[in-house]
Motif scaffolding. Structure first.
Motif, PDB file in Angstrom:
ATOM      1  N   LYS A  67       0.811  -1.215   0.000  1.00 26.78           N
ATOM      2  CA  LYS A  67       0.000   0.000   0.000  1.00 26.78           C
ATOM      3  C   LYS A  67       0.848   1.271   0.000  1.00 26.78           C
ATOM      4  O   LYS A  67       0.382   2.317  -0.417  1.00 26.78           O
ATOM      5  CB  LYS A  67      -0.928   0.029   1.217  1.00 26.78           C
ATOM      6  CG  LYS A  67      -2.111  -0.874   1.084  1.00 26.78           C
ATOM      7  CD  LYS A  67      -3.047  -0.667   2.243  1.00 26.78           C
ATOM      8  CE  LYS A  67      -4.322  -1.457   2.060  1.00 26.78           C
ATOM      9  NZ  LYS A  67      -5.283  -1.204   3.119  1.00 26.78           N
ATOM     10  N   VAL A  68       2.084   1.192   0.465  1.00 27.49           N
ATOM     11  CA  VAL A  68       2.933   2.372   0.588  1.00 27.49           C
ATOM     12  C   VAL A  68       3.562   2.687  -0.762  1.00 27.49           C
ATOM     13  O   VAL A  68       4.097   1.817  -1.429  1.00 27.49           O
ATOM     14  CB  VAL A  68       4.039   2.134   1.647  1.00 27.49           C
ATOM     15  CG1 VAL A  68       4.980   3.315   1.714  1.00 27.49           C
ATOM     16  CG2 VAL A  68       3.414   1.877   2.992  1.00 27.49           C
ATOM     17  N   ALA A  69       3.498   3.965  -1.154  1.00 30.50           N
ATOM     18  CA  ALA A  69       4.061   4.396  -2.433  1.00 30.50           C
ATOM     19  C   ALA A  69       5.431   5.024  -2.202  1.00 30.50           C
ATOM     20  O   ALA A  69       5.585   6.237  -2.191  1.00 30.50           O
ATOM     21  CB  ALA A  69       3.131   5.384  -3.117  1.00 30.50           C
ATOM     22  N   VAL A  70       6.420   4.199  -2.001  1.00 26.82           N
ATOM     23  CA  VAL A  70       7.780   4.684  -1.796  1.00 26.82           C
ATOM     24  C   VAL A  70       8.666   4.002  -2.817  1.00 26.82           C
ATOM     25  O   VAL A  70       8.438   2.859  -3.189  1.00 26.82           O
ATOM     26  CB  VAL A  70       8.271   4.365  -0.365  1.00 26.82           C
ATOM     27  CG1 VAL A  70       9.716   4.760  -0.179  1.00 26.82           C
ATOM     28  CG2 VAL A  70       7.414   5.064   0.652  1.00 26.82           C
ATOM     29  N   GLY A  71       9.678   4.685  -3.221  1.00 29.35           N
ATOM     30  CA  GLY A  71      10.610   4.077  -4.163  1.00 29.35           C
ATOM     31  C   GLY A  71      10.634   4.840  -5.462  1.00 29.35           C
ATOM     32  O   GLY A  71      10.721   6.064  -5.480  1.00 29.35           O
ATOM     33  N   ASP A  72      10.561   4.146  -6.577  1.00 33.34           N
ATOM     34  CA  ASP A  72      10.697   4.756  -7.892  1.00 33.34           C
ATOM     35  C   ASP A  72       9.558   5.709  -8.225  1.00 33.34           C
ATOM     36  O   ASP A  72       9.718   6.614  -9.021  1.00 33.34           O
ATOM     37  CB  ASP A  72      10.781   3.671  -8.965  1.00 33.34           C
ATOM     38  CG  ASP A  72      12.049   2.843  -8.823  1.00 33.34           C
ATOM     39  OD1 ASP A  72      13.012   3.356  -8.222  1.00 33.34           O
ATOM     40  OD2 ASP A  72      12.066   1.692  -9.293  1.00 33.34           O
ATOM     41  N   LYS A  73       8.399   5.508  -7.633  1.00 29.38           N
ATOM     42  CA  LYS A  73       7.262   6.363  -7.940  1.00 29.38           C
ATOM     43  C   LYS A  73       7.450   7.779  -7.391  1.00 29.38           C
ATOM     44  O   LYS A  73       7.055   8.749  -7.999  1.00 29.38           O
ATOM     45  CB  LYS A  73       5.980   5.766  -7.359  1.00 29.38           C
ATOM     46  CG  LYS A  73       5.595   4.441  -7.960  1.00 29.38           C
ATOM     47  CD  LYS A  73       4.370   3.880  -7.283  1.00 29.38           C
ATOM     48  CE  LYS A  73       4.054   2.486  -7.791  1.00 29.38           C
ATOM     49  NZ  LYS A  73       2.933   1.881  -7.084  1.00 29.38           N
ATOM     50  N   LEU A 123      10.525   9.043  -6.203  1.00 26.89           N
ATOM     51  CA  LEU A 123      11.890   9.531  -6.328  1.00 26.89           C
ATOM     52  C   LEU A 123      12.023  10.713  -7.286  1.00 26.89           C
ATOM     53  O   LEU A 123      12.681  11.695  -6.950  1.00 26.89           O
ATOM     54  CB  LEU A 123      12.820   8.383  -6.732  1.00 26.89           C
ATOM     55  CG  LEU A 123      14.300   8.668  -6.692  1.00 26.89           C
ATOM     56  CD1 LEU A 123      14.716   9.073  -5.281  1.00 26.89           C
ATOM     57  CD2 LEU A 123      15.089   7.461  -7.131  1.00 26.89           C
ATOM     58  N   PRO A 124      11.427  10.710  -8.492  1.00 26.49           N
ATOM     59  CA  PRO A 124      11.548  11.882  -9.373  1.00 26.49           C
ATOM     60  C   PRO A 124      10.969  13.152  -8.750  1.00 26.49           C
ATOM     61  O   PRO A 124      11.515  14.240  -8.939  1.00 26.49           O
ATOM     62  CB  PRO A 124      10.764  11.484 -10.628  1.00 26.49           C
ATOM     63  CG  PRO A 124      10.751  10.000 -10.615  1.00 26.49           C
ATOM     64  CD  PRO A 124      10.754   9.603  -9.163  1.00 26.49           C
ATOM     65  N   GLU A 125       9.892  13.015  -7.999  1.00 27.35           N
ATOM     66  CA  GLU A 125       9.302  14.178  -7.348  1.00 27.35           C
ATOM     67  C   GLU A 125      10.257  14.741  -6.294  1.00 27.35           C
ATOM     68  O   GLU A 125      10.409  15.954  -6.170  1.00 27.35           O
ATOM     69  CB  GLU A 125       7.972  13.808  -6.714  1.00 27.35           C
ATOM     70  CG  GLU A 125       6.900  13.426  -7.704  1.00 27.35           C
ATOM     71  CD  GLU A 125       5.625  12.939  -7.026  1.00 27.35           C
ATOM     72  OE1 GLU A 125       5.480  13.152  -5.815  1.00 27.35           O
ATOM     73  OE2 GLU A 125       4.798  12.350  -7.723  1.00 27.35           O
ATOM     74  N   LEU A 126      10.905  13.865  -5.533  1.00 24.69           N
ATOM     75  CA  LEU A 126      11.853  14.315  -4.524  1.00 24.69           C
ATOM     76  C   LEU A 126      13.060  14.999  -5.152  1.00 24.69           C
ATOM     77  O   LEU A 126      13.561  16.001  -4.634  1.00 24.69           O
ATOM     78  CB  LEU A 126      12.307  13.137  -3.658  1.00 24.69           C
ATOM     79  CG  LEU A 126      11.265  12.537  -2.734  1.00 24.69           C
ATOM     80  CD1 LEU A 126      11.833  11.320  -2.019  1.00 24.69           C
ATOM     81  CD2 LEU A 126      10.793  13.548  -1.725  1.00 24.69           C
ATOM     82  N   GLU A 127      13.548  14.475  -6.280  1.00 19.92           N
ATOM     83  CA  GLU A 127      14.668  15.096  -6.968  1.00 19.92           C
ATOM     84  C   GLU A 127      14.297  16.477  -7.486  1.00 19.92           C
ATOM     85  O   GLU A 127      15.092  17.416  -7.419  1.00 19.92           O
ATOM     86  CB  GLU A 127      15.153  14.202  -8.100  1.00 19.92           C
ATOM     87  CG  GLU A 127      15.865  12.958  -7.618  1.00 19.92           C
ATOM     88  CD  GLU A 127      16.230  12.017  -8.758  1.00 19.92           C
ATOM     89  OE1 GLU A 127      15.743  12.225  -9.889  1.00 19.92           O
ATOM     90  OE2 GLU A 127      16.997  11.071  -8.500  1.00 19.92           O
ATOM     91  N   ALA A 128      13.080  16.639  -8.004  1.00 16.67           N
ATOM     92  CA  ALA A 128      12.630  17.935  -8.501  1.00 16.67           C
ATOM     93  C   ALA A 128      12.535  18.940  -7.357  1.00 16.67           C
ATOM     94  O   ALA A 128      12.941  20.102  -7.499  1.00 16.67           O
ATOM     95  CB  ALA A 128      11.285  17.793  -9.208  1.00 16.67           C
TER      96      ALA A 128
END
Length: 129
Positions: free
Chosen positions: A77-83, A85-90
């Motif tokens: 259920k947790v959306a962590v990882g590749d999904k 990561l791009p948002e965090l980099e931005a």
């Protein structure tokens, strides 16, 4: 499905507690040597130790399986990882672009109205009484 596993998990935990409370302690066999009548029990003269220990082991295994199942369901259920990561980099790039950089040899700008005094000019309250 998660709610069913959670209910089974809770009922298993309560059943384990009940089975442990029903078991006799190691010192309880002392009365049997003085004719406590252990041969007239429902579970036989060996006592209920084998029955209760087997049921407790089965319930503990079921509890472990439901624990792992709930952990896997929670992980999915947790959306962590590749999904994310791009948002965090931005966000990180945006934050770094707002902060001015200071090159070697440049003077650090002072805030408007700020004093350029040294750290020794800061008053320190006297706490010794």
């Amino acid at each position: 499905m998660e709610k069913i596993i959670l209910i089974v998990h809770l009922l298993t935990a309560l059943a384990i507690i009940g089975m442990i409370l029903l078991q006799q302690g190691k010192g309880a066999e002392a009365g049997a040597s003085f004719g406590a009548g252990a041969s007239q029990t429902i579970l036989g003269s060996a006592g209920g130790w084998n029955f209760f220990s087997k049921v407790t082991a089965i319930l503990a295994t079921l509890f472990f399986v439901t624990s792992v199942s709930l952990a896997v369901i929670a992980k999915d259920k947790v959306a962590v990882g590749d999904k994310i990561l791009p948002e965090l980099e931005a966000i990180q790039q945006m934050m770094e672009s707002d902060v001015p950089s200071v090159e070697d040899g440049e003077e650090i700008p002072v805030a408007p109205g700020g004093d350029t005094g040294s750290a020794s000019d800061i008053p320190v309250p006297d706490t010794a009484q």
